[in-house]
Write an enzyme that holds these catalytic residues in place. Sequence first.
Site, PDB file in Angstrom:
ATOM      1  N   ASP A  12       4.194 -32.678 -28.942  1.00 22.38           N
ATOM      2  CA  ASP A  12       3.281 -33.497 -29.733  1.00 22.38           C
ATOM      3  C   ASP A  12       3.682 -33.390 -31.203  1.00 22.38           C
ATOM      4  O   ASP A  12       3.662 -32.302 -31.782  1.00 22.38           O
ATOM      5  CB  ASP A  12       1.837 -32.999 -29.533  1.00 22.38           C
ATOM      6  CG  ASP A  12       0.798 -33.975 -30.057  1.00 22.38           C
ATOM      7  OD1 ASP A  12       1.182 -35.067 -30.502  1.00 22.38           O
ATOM      8  OD2 ASP A  12      -0.398 -33.628 -30.022  1.00 22.38           O
ATOM      9  N   ASP A 106       4.298 -40.598 -30.432  1.00 27.60           N
ATOM     10  CA  ASP A 106       4.392 -39.241 -30.981  1.00 27.60           C
ATOM     11  C   ASP A 106       4.180 -38.120 -29.969  1.00 27.60           C
ATOM     12  O   ASP A 106       4.074 -36.953 -30.365  1.00 27.60           O
ATOM     13  CB  ASP A 106       3.406 -39.077 -32.138  1.00 27.60           C
ATOM     14  CG  ASP A 106       1.958 -39.272 -31.713  1.00 27.60           C
ATOM     15  OD1 ASP A 106       1.728 -39.811 -30.620  1.00 27.60           O
ATOM     16  OD2 ASP A 106       1.060 -38.888 -32.484  1.00 27.60           O
ATOM     17  N   GLU A 107       4.115 -38.428 -28.691  1.00 29.94           N
ATOM     18  CA  GLU A 107       3.981 -37.334 -27.724  1.00 29.94           C
ATOM     19  C   GLU A 107       4.556 -37.725 -26.371  1.00 29.94           C
ATOM     20  O   GLU A 107       4.619 -38.902 -26.011  1.00 29.94           O
ATOM     21  CB  GLU A 107       2.516 -36.905 -27.571  1.00 29.94           C
ATOM     22  CG  GLU A 107       1.584 -37.968 -27.061  1.00 29.94           C
ATOM     23  CD  GLU A 107       0.169 -37.452 -26.821  1.00 29.94           C
ATOM     24  OE1 GLU A 107       0.016 -36.333 -26.286  1.00 29.94           O
ATOM     25  OE2 GLU A 107      -0.777 -38.189 -27.153  1.00 29.94           O
TER      26      GLU A 107
END
Length: 363
Positions: A12, A106-107
Amino acid sequence: MELPLRKIIHVDMDAFYASVEQLDNPELRGKPVAVGGGSARGVVSAASYEARKFGVRSAMSGYLAKKRCPELIFVKPRFDRYREISQRIRNIFLDYTDLVEPLSLDEAYLDVTKNKKGNPSASLIAQEIRKRIFEETGLTASAGVSINKFIAKVASDYNKPNGQKTVNPDEVLDFLENLPISKFYGVGKVTTEKMYQLGIFTGKELKEKSVEYLTEHFGKSGAYYYHVVRGIHNSEVKPDRIVKSVGTEHTFFENLVSEVFMLEKLDDIAKELDRRLHKKKIAGKTITLKIKYSDFTVQTRSKTLPYFVADRSLIMETVKELLYQEKPKDSVRLLGISLANLNTDVKEGEKKTVVAVQLKFDF
């Protein structure tokens, strides 16, 4: 039947959008930054850690964010730039495994049970990935490592920012029993309050409840809570996640009071949706109109067609019908259109296998 335990990493990025803006503009470093709009109509998409100290959070109105942090600096989002860096990060993941399941820009989840480096330690792989992300992009990432996606996801939030947490197989049950119920992935604010009212504050108290009790109070989610608190979560890392819906929405600077103006805005929204659908080669049967009123209440109206659509004009036919189905109760601040029941949907049988937690496993 007992399935072999997996080695799962959840990576993350730390305050991704805001961190990219601080990376590209050195003058923003160390300052409270919010990506989004600072007007009364604006919404915070992401906040830097400096801004979070003042209580600024994503999805918060720009007005409230500025009230909490008068020195807050707003910057407009640059999604092309975020996608570019996200792809570079994803390429790093692919150096270790092809089993990469992105959740957003983003993850992502990574299954490194068998990996391209032949490294038996998922913890060392996670450290190496985080080091490479920093060296190759200048950004920091946090990671969680464990036996399944649920625990890895929870663990990645444990030592943020720029941290890592490994929950070994023999630590899983203790970890979950001591975990505050608000930290359980899938337990939102409303559910947390409901659990508090039932005397459930930690995993230990959740574990004391029978599946029948949890199902009675939480419906289908009850079985999910019953299993995850016991370390049971069989969901595999799927490189090609099935898109369940595609949608576009827009918040207006001034509230709309006329259906004529609403239709104009909806037509623009439908054009954008049309573009996205054709780019992804997706069509759907269920069209949903989303209306957010000036008092922030949200209403959705849906219709399922007997055929797949992706064309703007066909979508707008149904949207018009949904809009005139009932007169808007107040002025409107946001409109959105989404398409579900897609031609990419795959019906899967329910997996009923129960996994026993195995203690000896090289992590």
